[in-house]
Design a protein around this motif. Structure first.
Motif, PDB file in Angstrom:
ATOM      1  N   TRP A 277       4.620  22.816  13.438  1.00  0.00           N
ATOM      2  CA  TRP A 277       5.223  23.670  14.448  1.00  0.00           C
ATOM      3  C   TRP A 277       4.583  23.489  15.823  1.00  0.00           C
ATOM      4  N   GLU A 278       3.395  22.923  15.839  1.00  0.00           N
ATOM      5  CA  GLU A 278       2.688  22.693  17.099  1.00  0.00           C
ATOM      6  C   GLU A 278       1.759  21.491  16.913  1.00  0.00           C
ATOM      7  N   ARG A 279       2.367  20.325  16.889  1.00  0.00           N
ATOM      8  CA  ARG A 279       1.604  19.122  16.570  1.00  0.00           C
ATOM      9  C   ARG A 279       0.579  18.808  17.657  1.00  0.00           C
ATOM     10  N   ARG A 280      -0.620  18.498  17.198  1.00  0.00           N
ATOM     11  CA  ARG A 280      -1.666  18.029  18.096  1.00  0.00           C
ATOM     12  C   ARG A 280      -2.418  16.850  17.491  1.00  0.00           C
ATOM     13  N   ASP A 281      -1.991  16.400  16.311  1.00  0.00           N
ATOM     14  CA  ASP A 281      -2.616  15.254  15.656  1.00  0.00           C
ATOM     15  C   ASP A 281      -1.577  14.613  14.742  1.00  0.00           C
ATOM     16  N   PHE A 282      -1.947  13.514  14.102  1.00  0.00           N
ATOM     17  CA  PHE A 282      -1.024  12.757  13.260  1.00  0.00           C
ATOM     18  C   PHE A 282      -1.501  12.788  11.807  1.00  0.00           C
ATOM     19  N   ALA A 283      -0.607  13.111  10.900  1.00  0.00           N
ATOM     20  CA  ALA A 283      -0.959  13.167   9.483  1.00  0.00           C
ATOM     21  C   ALA A 283      -0.793  11.793   8.843  1.00  0.00           C
ATOM     22  N   VAL A 284      -1.767  11.420   8.035  1.00  0.00           N
ATOM     23  CA  VAL A 284      -1.731  10.168   7.271  1.00  0.00           C
ATOM     24  C   VAL A 284      -2.055  10.493   5.817  1.00  0.00           C
ATOM     25  N   PRO A 285      -1.610   9.655   4.870  1.00  0.00           N
ATOM     26  CA  PRO A 285      -1.794   9.987   3.455  1.00  0.00           C
ATOM     27  C   PRO A 285      -3.256  10.069   3.014  1.00  0.00           C
ATOM     28  N   TYR A 286      -3.493  10.979   2.083  1.00  0.00           N
ATOM     29  CA  TYR A 286      -4.766  10.991   1.365  1.00  0.00           C
ATOM     30  C   TYR A 286      -4.956   9.629   0.674  1.00  0.00           C
ATOM     31  N   PRO A 287      -6.200   9.185   0.471  1.00  0.00           N
ATOM     32  CA  PRO A 287      -6.405   7.970  -0.336  1.00  0.00           C
ATOM     33  C   PRO A 287      -6.104   8.254  -1.802  1.00  0.00           C
ATOM     34  N   SER A 288      -5.487   7.306  -2.456  1.00  0.00           N
ATOM     35  CA  SER A 288      -5.203   7.418  -3.888  1.00  0.00           C
ATOM     36  C   SER A 288      -6.346   6.782  -4.675  1.00  0.00           C
ATOM     37  N   TYR A 289      -6.140   6.605  -5.966  1.00  0.00           N
ATOM     38  CA  TYR A 289      -7.154   5.967  -6.817  1.00  0.00           C
ATOM     39  C   TYR A 289      -6.974   4.455  -6.904  1.00  0.00           C
ATOM     40  N   PHE A 290      -5.862   3.967  -6.417  1.00  0.00           N
ATOM     41  CA  PHE A 290      -5.501   2.550  -6.546  1.00  0.00           C
ATOM     42  C   PHE A 290      -5.770   1.858  -5.217  1.00  0.00           C
ATOM     43  N   HIS A 291      -6.630   0.812  -5.264  1.00  0.00           N
ATOM     44  CA  HIS A 291      -6.969   0.060  -4.062  1.00  0.00           C
ATOM     45  C   HIS A 291      -6.824  -1.427  -4.361  1.00  0.00           C
ATOM     46  N   PRO A 292      -5.610  -1.938  -4.210  1.00  0.00           N
ATOM     47  CA  PRO A 292      -5.331  -3.311  -4.638  1.00  0.00           C
ATOM     48  C   PRO A 292      -5.985  -4.351  -3.731  1.00  0.00           C
ATOM     49  N   SER A 293      -6.191  -5.522  -4.288  1.00  0.00           N
ATOM     50  CA  SER A 293      -6.704  -6.654  -3.520  1.00  0.00           C
ATOM     51  C   SER A 293      -5.664  -7.748  -3.377  1.00  0.00           C
ATOM     52  N   SER A 294      -4.457  -7.533  -3.928  1.00  0.00           N
ATOM     53  CA  SER A 294      -3.386  -8.527  -3.795  1.00  0.00           C
ATOM     54  C   SER A 294      -2.032  -7.850  -3.935  1.00  0.00           C
ATOM     55  N   ALA A 295      -1.026  -8.476  -3.345  1.00  0.00           N
ATOM     56  CA  ALA A 295       0.339  -7.966  -3.483  1.00  0.00           C
ATOM     57  C   ALA A 295       0.796  -8.046  -4.939  1.00  0.00           C
ATOM     58  N   GLY A 296       0.264  -9.030  -5.679  1.00  0.00           N
ATOM     59  CA  GLY A 296       0.619  -9.159  -7.092  1.00  0.00           C
ATOM     60  C   GLY A 296       0.172  -7.952  -7.901  1.00  0.00           C
ATOM     61  N   GLU A 297      -1.012  -7.404  -7.577  1.00  0.00           N
ATOM     62  CA  GLU A 297      -1.479  -6.206  -8.262  1.00  0.00           C
ATOM     63  C   GLU A 297      -0.519  -5.041  -8.051  1.00  0.00           C
ATOM     64  N   VAL A 298      -0.018  -4.917  -6.825  1.00  0.00           N
ATOM     65  CA  VAL A 298       0.885  -3.819  -6.504  1.00  0.00           C
ATOM     66  C   VAL A 298       2.207  -3.989  -7.238  1.00  0.00           C
ATOM     67  N   SER A 299       2.735  -5.196  -7.241  1.00  0.00           N
ATOM     68  CA  SER A 299       3.994  -5.453  -7.955  1.00  0.00           C
ATOM     69  C   SER A 299       3.850  -5.172  -9.443  1.00  0.00           C
ATOM     70  N   ALA A 300       2.706  -5.553  -9.995  1.00  0.00           N
ATOM     71  CA  ALA A 300       2.476  -5.311 -11.422  1.00  0.00           C
ATOM     72  C   ALA A 300       2.421  -3.809 -11.705  1.00  0.00           C
TER      73      ALA A 300
END
Length: 517
Positions: A277-300
């Motif tokens: 209702w009165e933005r003064r900053d930008f929201a970004v997602p919380y970190p999840s438990y998954f931290h991939p090192s390749s696009a293949g990991e994400v696709s899998a």
């Protein structure tokens, strides 16, 4: 013969002396290689990367100068020209903070703090990712429906984004030590970790003085002078509400006034939840438990989420609030408990320490959400829950009970590529609390095809809501939550550098507009 004797003695002494010197050097080299440093020095090896002093980074390279008959002619090699072009308008100066403002100085190898599994040094290990989730087959208790792979998953603390972001910035390809050449200045301070040092109930002075001292230091820096901090950005890994408290209005004794200060208002600030209702900053997602090192990991993982067996219609992980202060949660738990067998899955976090530990288990949470079609996300301590990100990760359709909890209102940068196709459900909490609707009835109205389409939209969003492993070079082409956030920040900074005076829309439906719009 006698006359030459002293000369032979001298030669012999020189030969023996050279041999002894060689032996001494030989022994010293091998001795040091076997015993390089005393153990007390080894114990001081820093576990987390040391601060990166941007002043030692090279400035953007000048063109090569070649003297011609008409003066100095500038030329570039093709590779150099391409590198310069790729960084044009993207140079970042990293403003590292003095030791007194650093939050992880005690995180050194051999420190006894690592004996405490809940110490901040353990929680922020692995460049902020936290401890590795051990393989399920390594003697750990099995979890029904467990689908988490044995690599790429970490027990990441919800406040870890400041450390993760900092480590990603250290690997950024367009860093510069020249403040004048930088489009943006990244401030490497951790406001959430600083706030976490002060327990709820502590005095307002204790909680507010450290950030005020930091802001006094920050505004005295040369980088601040040019634009008054408008080209600076910082990550504050909690909700905006926790940094906008004052002593008079803070009945719980939690939070501080860091973002309520005018100096902070000049910066671009990233939080987990903004005031829609009165933005003064930008929201970004919380970190999840998954931290991939390749696009293949994400696709899998996306394939795993698609194939997951989902016997439950809906699921919920959470606890009641004291004295019924969040009535919608009470109704969700009551309805889930009363549902027919196999209709609702639940992790009840209400039972003290045991409930808290259960609901902090990544394997249990992901297994729960991956076994349900819909995942209920009522407000908690604030509108946005980390559990909402866990829901996306598991390919479960989120069900929100307030507009301020939705990705459309909070994570506009990351939700944007959803093509506005439906991927979530919003239910009026008053309708539930006042008995006009039952959650199960609302969710059963969706056909199997509609559920499949929404779930596919959620699964397609997974890359945009995860943070890559900051320690390695990512294999493949994929924009994660950091990439999306950073590109939006730099676009904003370029507008500021071009002289635009950016303000905020009053309706809160968008982020910024030019003040003369």
């Amino acid at each position: 013969m006698e006359a030459n004797y002293p000369k032979y003695v001298l030669y012999g002494l020189l030969i023996v002396g050279s041999w002894l010197l060689s032996c001494l050097l030989h022994f010293q080299v091998f001795h040091l290689s076997l015993f390089p440093y005393p153990s007390y020095l080894l114990s001081r090896r820093v576990v987390l990367p040391p601060p990166l002093d941007a002043s030692f980074l090279p400035p953007p390279p000048d063109d090569a100068a070649v003297v011609s008959g008409e003066g100095v002619e500038r030329r570039r090699s093709p590779a150099k020209a391409e590198a310069l072009a790729s960084c044009d308008g993207r140079y970042v100066y990293v403003l590292e903070v003095p030791r007194r403002f650093q939050m992880l100085t005690e995180c050194v190898e051999g420190s006894p703090v690592f004996d405490d599994p809940y110490h901040v040094c353990v929680l922020m290990s692995n460049s902020g990712l936290g401890p590795v989730i051990p393989p399920a087959a390594a003697g750990n208790a099995t979890v029904d429906g467990d689908i988490i792979p044995n690599t790429g998953w970490y027990n990441t603390d919800q406040y870890a984004l400041e450390v993760i972001f900092h480590n990603r910035m250290r690997r950024y390809e367009c860093l510069t030590g020249d403040m004048a050449a930088a489009t943006a200045v990244y401030v490497a301070f951790y406001p959430a970790l600083e706030l976490n040092r002060h327990k709820c109930g502590s005095s307002a002075t204790e909680r507010n003085e450290p950030p005020r001292e930091f802001l006094r230091w920050l505004t005295s820096q040369p980088s601040w002078a040019a634009l008054g901090g408008r080209d600076h950005f910082i990550v504050a890994a909690r909700t905006t509400w926790m940094f906008r408290r004052d002593g008079a209005g803070d009945s719980l004794g939690c939070g501080n006034g860091f973002l309520a200060q005018p100096e902070s208002g000049n910066m671009t600030v990233l939080t987990y939840e903004s005031n829609i209702w009165e933005r003064r900053d930008f929201a970004v997602p919380y970190p999840s438990y998954f931290h991939p090192s390749s696009a293949g990991e994400v696709s899998a993982w996306q394939a795993t989420a698609r194939a997951a067996r989902r016997p439950w219609l809906f699921a919920f992980a959470g606890a009641r609030r004291a004295n019924g202060t969040l009535a919608i949660r009470d109704h969700i738990i009551d309805e889930c408990t009363a549902s027919p067998p196999g209709r609702c899955g639940m992790l009840d976090c209400s039972h003290g320490l045991e409930g808290s530990i259960t609901c902090r288990s990544p394997r249990r949470l992901v297994a729960l959400f991956a076994s349900a079609r819909f995942c209920l996300q009522p407000p908690g301590d604030s509108f946005m829950r980390r559990s909402s990100i866990d829901t996306v990760l598991a390919g479960c359709i989120p069900v929100f009970f307030h507009e301020a909890s939705t990705f459309k209102k909070q994570y506009q940068w990351h939700e944007r590529d959803a093509d506005r196709r439906r991927y979530s459900v919003v239910i009026d909490p008053d309708d539930v609390v006042e008995g006009r609707v039952r959650i199960e009835e609302v969710l059963r109205r969706f056909s199997d095809d509609e559920v499949a389409d929404m779930r596919e939209e959620v699964i397609k969003m997974i890359p945009r809501f995860v943070y890559k492993d900051p320690r390695v070079r990512f294999e493949g082409d994929m924009r994660d939550a950091f990439d999306i956030t950073f590109d939006e920040i730099m676009a904003r900074m370029r507008r500021i550098k071009n002289g635009e005076e950016l303000g905020w829309k009053l309706d809160g439906d968008d982020d910024v507009v030019a003040k003369d719009s």
